[in-house]
Design an enzyme around this catalytic site. Structure first.
Site, PDB file in Angstrom:
ATOM      1  N   SER A 299       5.089  17.086  69.322  1.00 36.92           N
ATOM      2  CA  SER A 299       6.320  17.878  69.293  1.00 36.92           C
ATOM      3  C   SER A 299       6.278  18.919  70.406  1.00 36.92           C
ATOM      4  O   SER A 299       5.505  18.768  71.360  1.00 36.92           O
ATOM      5  CB  SER A 299       6.473  18.527  67.907  1.00 36.92           C
ATOM      6  OG  SER A 299       7.771  19.032  67.745  1.00 36.92           O
ATOM      7  N   ASN A 300       7.089  19.941  70.327  1.00 33.69           N
ATOM      8  CA  ASN A 300       7.103  20.981  71.357  1.00 33.69           C
ATOM      9  C   ASN A 300       7.421  22.337  70.733  1.00 33.69           C
ATOM     10  O   ASN A 300       7.607  22.427  69.521  1.00 33.69           O
ATOM     11  CB  ASN A 300       8.097  20.611  72.464  1.00 33.69           C
ATOM     12  CG  ASN A 300       9.488  20.430  71.900  1.00 33.69           C
ATOM     13  OD1 ASN A 300      10.090  21.365  71.399  1.00 33.69           O
ATOM     14  ND2 ASN A 300      10.002  19.191  71.955  1.00 33.69           N
ATOM     15  N   ARG A 301       7.493  23.367  71.554  1.00 33.94           N
ATOM     16  CA  ARG A 301       7.576  24.735  71.041  1.00 33.94           C
ATOM     17  C   ARG A 301       8.990  25.204  70.702  1.00 33.94           C
ATOM     18  O   ARG A 301       9.189  26.372  70.403  1.00 33.94           O
ATOM     19  CB  ARG A 301       6.958  25.692  72.057  1.00 33.94           C
ATOM     20  CG  ARG A 301       5.449  25.537  72.147  1.00 33.94           C
ATOM     21  CD  ARG A 301       4.873  26.418  73.237  1.00 33.94           C
ATOM     22  NE  ARG A 301       5.264  27.812  73.071  1.00 33.94           N
ATOM     23  CZ  ARG A 301       5.214  28.714  74.045  1.00 33.94           C
ATOM     24  NH1 ARG A 301       4.815  28.355  75.245  1.00 33.94           N
ATOM     25  NH2 ARG A 301       5.588  29.966  73.828  1.00 33.94           N
ATOM     26  N   SER A 302       9.969  24.327  70.741  1.00 30.84           N
ATOM     27  CA  SER A 302      11.332  24.760  70.423  1.00 30.84           C
ATOM     28  C   SER A 302      11.422  25.278  68.981  1.00 30.84           C
ATOM     29  O   SER A 302      10.972  24.615  68.049  1.00 30.84           O
ATOM     30  CB  SER A 302      12.303  23.591  70.606  1.00 30.84           C
ATOM     31  OG  SER A 302      13.559  23.934  70.078  1.00 30.84           O
TER      32      SER A 302
ATOM     33  N   ALA B 254      15.322  20.263  72.184  1.00 32.79           N
ATOM     34  CA  ALA B 254      14.205  19.899  73.064  1.00 32.79           C
ATOM     35  C   ALA B 254      13.724  18.523  72.626  1.00 32.79           C
ATOM     36  O   ALA B 254      12.784  18.399  71.827  1.00 32.79           O
ATOM     37  CB  ALA B 254      13.107  20.935  72.960  1.00 32.79           C
TER      38      ALA B 254
END
Ligand code: CTP
Length: 215
Positions: free
Chosen positions: A21-24, A89
């Site tokens: 995943s990502n930091r959004s 994101a």
């Protein structure tokens, strides 16, 4: 006016307990949805996994996990939308195969094979109706305006919000943000560091205004 907004990260499964995943945080997308509702529009929010309370007054909330699920939801809603804002994101890559059982460590190097996900925004740009307004975000760590302008053209957008995510006081988990809004016809609006709520109101008024693409 019907506005479709995507928000948050996506999760791409590696096995039943792990994902990429990502930091959004989803804060910017949720603030946009709130501002859009306040403007009197009918708002559909397609959200990846976030820990935020959805704004009240939404016409529809669709919760998704993966990029593929987000693609399906956006495609379904896009046709009937006047303005589409892709703030999510979306993961650019996903594991080629998600393991059915939890992967066990073997003490050796592990190579994870990834394949590209579909670029939702580019797909929408490719079949955009002349009356539709398409808005993207460019989260960049270098050459902000150059990369954003390239995405604006490449994905056939009307507006792009260029966001420098290398700054610690704005971007991902922060409550504040700063950006430059670029229009396909050359308009440029600089938004100084401010709350995501204030920024969302500016973005909605610019992209939903009569000045389509900054002509
Ligand atoms: N986006 C999308 N579908 C994807 C990836 C991104 O719709 N699979 C959208 C995002 O919601 C955002 C915009 O595209 O509005 C910019 O995404 P980004 O990943 O930064 O653009 P790329 O063209 O993939 O460029 P790069 O990863 O090289 O920065």
């Amino acid at each position: 006016m019907k506005i479709l907004i995507s928000a948050g990260p996506t999760r791409e499964k590696i096995d039943p307990v792990r994902y990429i995943s990502n930091r959004s945080s989803g804060k910017m997308g949720y603030a946009l949805a709130e501002a859009a509702v306040k403007s009197g529009a009918s708002v559909t929010l397609v959200s990846g996994p976030v820990s935020l309370t959805p704004p009240s007054g939404l016409a529809l909330l669709i919760s998704v996990e993966s990029a593929a699920e987000m693609t399906d939801a956006i495609r379904k809603e896009a046709e009937s939308s006047d303005v589409i804002i892709m703030c999510a994101a979306v993961a650019d890559y996903r594991p080629v195969m998600a393991a059915e059982q939890k992967l066990k460590k073997k003490g050796e190097r592990l190579i994870l094979e990834l394949e590209p996900t579909e670029d939702i925004l580019a797909g929408l740009g490719g079949r955009k109706k002349s009356t539709q307004i398409l808005v993207g975000f460019a989260a960049e760590t270098e050459k902000l305006l150059e990369h954003a302008e390239d995405k604006l053209k490449r994905k056939n957008l009307d507006w792009i919000i260029a966001n420098d995510v290398s700054r610690s006081e704005s971007g991902f988990e922060s409550d504040k943000n700063q950006a430059v809004i670029l229009g396909r016809n050359g308009a440029k609006t600089v938004i100084p560091l401010q709350s995501k709520k204030e920024m969302a109101e500016t973005i909605i008024s610019v992209v939903c205004g009569k000045n389509n693409g900054g002509k």
